[in-house]
Design an enzyme around this catalytic site. Structure first.
Site, mmCIF file in Angstrom:
data_model
loop_
_atom_site.group_PDB
_atom_site.id
_atom_site.type_symbol
_atom_site.label_atom_id
_atom_site.label_comp_id
_atom_site.label_asym_id
_atom_site.label_seq_id
_atom_site.Cartn_x
_atom_site.Cartn_y
_atom_site.Cartn_z
ATOM 1 N N HIS A 251 -47.828 -37.043 -7.002
ATOM 2 C CA HIS A 251 -46.933 -36.567 -8.068
ATOM 3 C C HIS A 251 -46.859 -35.047 -7.991
ATOM 4 O O HIS A 251 -47.863 -34.403 -7.693
ATOM 5 C CB HIS A 251 -47.471 -36.988 -9.446
ATOM 6 N N GLU A 306 -45.698 -45.496 -11.075
ATOM 7 C CA GLU A 306 -44.946 -46.567 -10.428
ATOM 8 C C GLU A 306 -45.837 -47.707 -9.916
ATOM 9 O O GLU A 306 -45.366 -48.828 -9.735
ATOM 10 C CB GLU A 306 -44.123 -45.999 -9.267
HETATM 11 N N1 ACO Z 1 -48.463 -40.849 0.393
HETATM 12 C C1 ACO Z 1 -48.908 -40.115 1.419
HETATM 13 N N2 ACO Z 1 -48.852 -38.774 1.462
HETATM 14 C C2 ACO Z 1 -48.303 -38.165 0.402
HETATM 15 C C3 ACO Z 1 -47.819 -38.854 -0.703
HETATM 16 C C4 ACO Z 1 -47.918 -40.258 -0.690
HETATM 17 N N3 ACO Z 1 -47.486 -40.999 -1.711
HETATM 18 N N4 ACO Z 1 -47.320 -37.985 -1.611
HETATM 19 C C5 ACO Z 1 -47.485 -36.770 -1.077
HETATM 20 N N5 ACO Z 1 -48.079 -36.876 0.137
HETATM 21 C C6 ACO Z 1 -48.466 -35.790 1.035
HETATM 22 C C7 ACO Z 1 -47.284 -35.283 1.843
HETATM 23 O O1 ACO Z 1 -47.118 -35.989 3.031
HETATM 24 C C8 ACO Z 1 -47.686 -33.868 2.072
HETATM 25 O O2 ACO Z 1 -48.684 -33.835 3.078
HETATM 26 P P1 ACO Z 1 -48.644 -32.747 4.250
HETATM 27 O O3 ACO Z 1 -48.760 -31.406 3.546
HETATM 28 O O4 ACO Z 1 -49.811 -33.103 5.079
HETATM 29 O O5 ACO Z 1 -47.320 -32.921 4.925
HETATM 30 C C9 ACO Z 1 -48.388 -33.476 0.777
HETATM 31 O O6 ACO Z 1 -48.894 -34.693 0.238
HETATM 32 C C10 ACO Z 1 -47.491 -32.820 -0.254
HETATM 33 O O7 ACO Z 1 -46.325 -33.612 -0.391
HETATM 34 P P2 ACO Z 1 -44.992 -33.101 -1.043
HETATM 35 O O8 ACO Z 1 -43.874 -33.928 -0.530
HETATM 36 O O9 ACO Z 1 -44.869 -31.610 -0.915
HETATM 37 O O10 ACO Z 1 -45.279 -33.422 -2.544
HETATM 38 P P3 ACO Z 1 -44.198 -33.411 -3.680
HETATM 39 O O11 ACO Z 1 -44.822 -32.860 -4.889
HETATM 40 O O12 ACO Z 1 -42.965 -32.741 -3.198
HETATM 41 O O13 ACO Z 1 -43.865 -34.970 -3.848
HETATM 42 C C11 ACO Z 1 -43.671 -37.150 -4.650
HETATM 43 C C12 ACO Z 1 -44.063 -35.703 -4.998
HETATM 44 C C13 ACO Z 1 -42.201 -37.174 -4.196
HETATM 45 C C14 ACO Z 1 -43.814 -38.022 -5.900
HETATM 46 C C15 ACO Z 1 -44.600 -37.681 -3.526
HETATM 47 O O14 ACO Z 1 -45.940 -37.671 -3.948
HETATM 48 C C16 ACO Z 1 -44.201 -39.049 -3.019
HETATM 49 O O15 ACO Z 1 -43.343 -39.162 -2.140
HETATM 50 N N6 ACO Z 1 -44.834 -40.149 -3.574
HETATM 51 C C17 ACO Z 1 -44.461 -41.499 -3.171
HETATM 52 C C18 ACO Z 1 -43.237 -41.969 -3.929
HETATM 53 C C19 ACO Z 1 -43.546 -42.294 -5.382
HETATM 54 O O16 ACO Z 1 -44.516 -42.946 -5.709
HETATM 55 N N7 ACO Z 1 -42.657 -41.797 -6.252
HETATM 56 C C20 ACO Z 1 -42.771 -42.000 -7.688
HETATM 57 C C21 ACO Z 1 -43.176 -40.737 -8.403
HETATM 58 S S1 ACO Z 1 -43.344 -40.986 -10.169
HETATM 59 C C22 ACO Z 1 -41.734 -41.045 -10.722
HETATM 60 O O17 ACO Z 1 -40.855 -40.488 -10.118
HETATM 61 C C23 ACO Z 1 -41.418 -41.805 -11.932
#
Ligand code: ACO
Length: 360
Positions: A251, A306
């Protein structure tokens, strides 16, 4: 001089004061209009949370009984659009169908638009789900709450009280959550004075993707692929090797567990025959957290809303294809609140970009 430091995800950028909700990502706490989310989910329900969110901003805000009445009248009004909606949405998914449905509502509609959109979404969703099964739509019952009536309109008869309460708790839990992508989208569109219906339609489009509102369906796909808890670790290692993101984890704001995860996990436990599935999900969650620590050390990734949304909506017998659409039925109350707040005090939202192309 043009600022050149680019913040592509707007991390940490504060663009407004809000009275609506506070997401404390370090403490893992969510407050909506002064109330903890745990309290709202257990005691208040969807109509109560909508009334709370709209306090001081909209007609009958703060008055739960009036909001309940307004939403019931809006469901009845929206039902008149159902034949047109069903004819126009053949072959579309439920969330695509809702997109069409909101697009059909006229700005000249005399009913207050926050009621109209909040009443329309459950009616449209139920009609779309029934149409997909070749069944005709059921008219709303204005004596019921949104959760009770939605389940009835989908199933053809009232659901057990535990199901109605479970759905009501879900809708209340997801009604508002700071400046998430869809709420921010709603505020951007509202900032141009495009009106509430257009702002809500834009927000719905922002909710559709797997990174924001579309994650719960893929969470269940992951459960299916894992199959048994003992397969989880190997499946997860493989997922990381392929660079797959784990749906239901991570998140932007929460650096600890999302408090809504436990609210919804506890709600699942109130439904009949969920113990086995819940135990499986808890095992998968443990393995996923361990895999995140192993493959993404230092990233502070934890369970988000989620993960247990997926389990709850499955237990409520909602088809996977409708998960995102159902999220919108709850979140729309928050979108409306933020649109009011933006319209009341906000300026047009217009950030800058840094041109990196060739110059003449
Ligand atoms: N699984 C694996 N790795 C992850 C995940 C995940 N769920 N989420 C973040 N990371 C990693 C990224 O790969 C990245 O790693 P790196 O630096 O080695 O490349 C690092 O964590 C940072 O990721 P960002 O994309 O910069 O994080 P951001 O804050 O932009 O993303 C998000 C937030 C979109 C929710 C992300 O965590 C994600 O894609 N989660 C999975 C989808 C999900 O569950 N969405 C629902 C969110 S709650 C809602 O919207 C109601």
């Amino acid at each position: 001089m043009l600022q050149t430091r680019v913040n592509s995800g707007l991390d940490g950028v504060v663009v407004a004061d809000t009275l609506m909700s506070e997401v404390d990502g370090e403490a893992g706490r969510l407050i909506v209009r002064g109330h903890a989310i745990e309290e709202l989910a257990a005691e208040t329900g969807f109509e109560g949370v909508a009334a709370l969110l709209w306090t001081d901003f909209a007609q009958s805000g703060g008055d739960e009984a009036a909001v309940r009445q307004g939403l019931a009248a809006a469901r009845v009004r929206a039902f008149a659009e159902v034949p047109k909606l069903v004819a126009a949405t053949k072959g579309l998914t439920p969330v695509e169908g809702l997109r069409v449905g909101l697009g059909m509502l006229a700005d000249s509609e005399p009913m207050p638009h926050h009621y109209l959109v909040c009443g329309a979404l459950p009616v449209f969703l139920a009609a779309l789900l029934r149409a997909a099964e070749g069944k005709s739509a059921l008219a709303p019952d204005p004596t019921l709450t949104t959760a009770q009536d939605l389940l009835r309109m989908v199933r053809g008869k009232r659901a057990d009280a535990a199901f109605e309460k479970g759905l009501d708790a879900y809708l209340a839990t997801v009604a508002d959550h700071g400046f998430n992508a869809s709420t921010f989208t709603a505020r951007v569109v509202a900032s141009t004075r495009a009106g509430l219906i257009s702002s809500v339609l834009a927000a719905l489009c922002a909710l559709k993707g797997p990174l924001h509102g579309g994650a719960p369906g893929p969470v269940l796909d992951m459960f299916d692929e894992i199959g048994k808890p003992e397969n989880a670790a190997a499946w997860l290692d493989d997922a990381f090797a392929k660079g797959t993101r784990l749906m239901g984890f991570g998140h932007r704001i929460y650096k600890v567990r999302d408090p809504r995860a436990d609210v919804l996990k506890n709600t699942v436990a109130t439904l009949p025959q969920t113990a086995g599935r819940l135990a499986f999900a808890v095992e998968v969650e443990k393995s996923a957290i361990a895999a995140l620590r192993k493959h993404k050390p230092g990233q502070r990734l934890d369970t988000n809303v989620e993960f247990y949304t997926a389990l709850l909506l499955e237990a409520l017998e909602v088809p996977r294809s409708a998960f995102t659409a159902l999220f919108a039925v709850g979140r729309v109350a928050g979108w409306c609140a933020h649109i009011f707040e933006q319209e009341k005090g906000g300026r047009i939202i217009r950030p800058q970009s840094n041109y990196v192309g060739p110059r003449p």
